[in-house]
Design a protein around this motif. Sequence first.
Motif, mmCIF file in Angstrom:
data_model
loop_
_atom_site.group_PDB
_atom_site.id
_atom_site.type_symbol
_atom_site.label_atom_id
_atom_site.label_comp_id
_atom_site.label_asym_id
_atom_site.label_seq_id
_atom_site.Cartn_x
_atom_site.Cartn_y
_atom_site.Cartn_z
ATOM 1 N N TYR A 20 9.305 -34.597 40.102
ATOM 2 C CA TYR A 20 8.996 -33.182 39.932
ATOM 3 C C TYR A 20 9.099 -32.832 38.451
ATOM 4 O O TYR A 20 10.040 -33.238 37.764
ATOM 5 N N TYR A 21 8.126 -32.085 37.990
ATOM 6 C CA TYR A 21 8.075 -31.705 36.579
ATOM 7 C C TYR A 21 7.892 -30.196 36.470
ATOM 8 O O TYR A 21 7.182 -29.581 37.282
ATOM 9 N N ILE A 22 8.496 -29.610 35.448
ATOM 10 C CA ILE A 22 8.263 -28.196 35.119
ATOM 11 C C ILE A 22 7.930 -28.104 33.638
ATOM 12 O O ILE A 22 8.697 -28.568 32.793
ATOM 13 N N ALA A 23 6.790 -27.503 33.331
ATOM 14 C CA ALA A 23 6.394 -27.214 31.952
ATOM 15 C C ALA A 23 6.667 -25.745 31.670
ATOM 16 O O ALA A 23 6.383 -24.884 32.506
ATOM 17 N N THR A 24 7.214 -25.451 30.487
ATOM 18 C CA THR A 24 7.531 -24.067 30.130
ATOM 19 C C THR A 24 7.023 -23.742 28.726
ATOM 20 O O THR A 24 6.799 -24.622 27.897
ATOM 21 N N SER A 25 6.869 -22.457 28.460
ATOM 22 C CA SER A 25 6.381 -21.965 27.172
ATOM 23 C C SER A 25 7.402 -22.217 26.064
ATOM 24 O O SER A 25 8.613 -22.156 26.292
#
Length: 531
Positions: free
Chosen positions: A25-30
């Motif tokens: 699972y991956y989360i990309a953020t600003s």
Amino acid sequence: MHMITNPILRGFNPDPSILRVEEDYYIATSTFEWFPGVQIHHSRDLVNWRLLTHPLQRREQLNMSGNPNSGGVWAPHLSFDGSLYYLVYTNVRSLTGVYKDTPNYVVTAKHITGPWSDPVYLNSSGFDPSLFHDQDGKKWLVNMVWDHRKGRNPFKGIVLQEYSVQEQRLVGPIQTIFEGTSLGCTEGPHIYRIENYYYLLVAEGGTGYEHAVTLARSRSLTGPYEVDPLNPVLTSSHHESLPLQKAGHGSLVQTSTGEWYMAHLCARPLPGRKQCHLGRETAIQRCHWTDDGWLRVADPQHLPQEKVAGPALPLAPVEKEPALDHFDHPALSPSFSTLREPADPSWLSLEERPGWLRLRGRESLNSWHAQSLTAKRLASFTCEVETRLQFEPKSFQQMAGLIAYYNTKNYYYVHVTREEAAGKCLHLISVVQGQYDELTEPMPLHGTEPVYLKVCFHYDVLQFYASVDGSHWSSIGPALDVGCLSDEAATTFQNGVFTDWGFTGTFVGVCAQDLSGQRLHADFDYFSLKE
């Protein structure tokens, strides 16, 4: 059952885009004006997360020189088509007043850790782009459109256009598929195809205390989209006692065990104050689908929860980053960021003096171009940050020290400099909403031995300290208001127009300036951040 504790990504980590690839699972953020661009965190259980990589590490991928405060990378979207990872993002070049310059790009990689390609330009019609991969193999770019005209809704709606992989450009007609609901500020679009429906998940209400997640659906990609009758599907608006405020900007994932979760933006205000100095963070909520095909979070009032039931996956603990960094490695820890440009050996070196971080002073803390500053996100209401500095300034134009930084108009800075009367000395200054103030008289420092500097945060106050031996500490200046380093304090509004935005969060770090242009260096022995 394992429990998830929110926020899962603490400190400045807004606009999450969540993705599952097999068991990962991956989360990309600003990241806005901070470099490298886009943080990608990784988990195998949705409970434990670690910072994995930054895809935008080269100036060719992300040129932010001259970008204003809270410009830069807005709302990235991470996706995978079975063979390639895709990341689309905006590099906001201007944002105050009626206009916004918002070029959108896409980069790709075979592996999540890269290398990531040079960017392909997409469009500039608005921000918050995402890429939808349909079952027939076609790819579609979705973004909001910005309308600068007087008397119009600036959030004009959500548009769709096909992306040609072969031609590496957008092709075909631009179609408006959704104009939003009465909540307004329609942005952050994501499309999902689930069974016989296309679902459009958008952020509405603005990214403040009335933020929300809205859902609509259609049997056709181009619409018309039917709005969820119980919208919004998630919000904390009008529930000021909730610890998680500003809930909105959602992104969906289905686990390998068939469970659904929504990653979303949130913020934790200082107690009793509507000020969020930790910035906008990332939380996650457990969801389910109703028999009539609508998404519901676990809370029956559609509110964000601090404790969430985790998926039926084995726990996968991750190693925490050490609190103390002795600068013994050839590269900076990934948790350090720089402003608007990559760390370059011409001004930041871990090799010139092994075991020390060397910064060569460049432009002032006002600069949008060439700051010699590196810092970490503040992620806790209470913490202690410490460093040891060796610096021999020759004039008042040369400074180096420890900084609590929000943006070029809001920071507190204790530094070593040189004054005509006091000689080498320690000084504390503040800049709040652009107003410069000297909070102490110059405090003389004798000899060439390093000086220890420290700042302690305790909810809404911070206090700087100094020491000559690292054991006996003296407070420097008064206790200071942490709220001045918040999103709210950095946002200003005059004559009907926003003159400044606060979209980031507090960083704590080290920096050096040389306004004479001689690039005098400062050496830092270590950096410690203890919560």
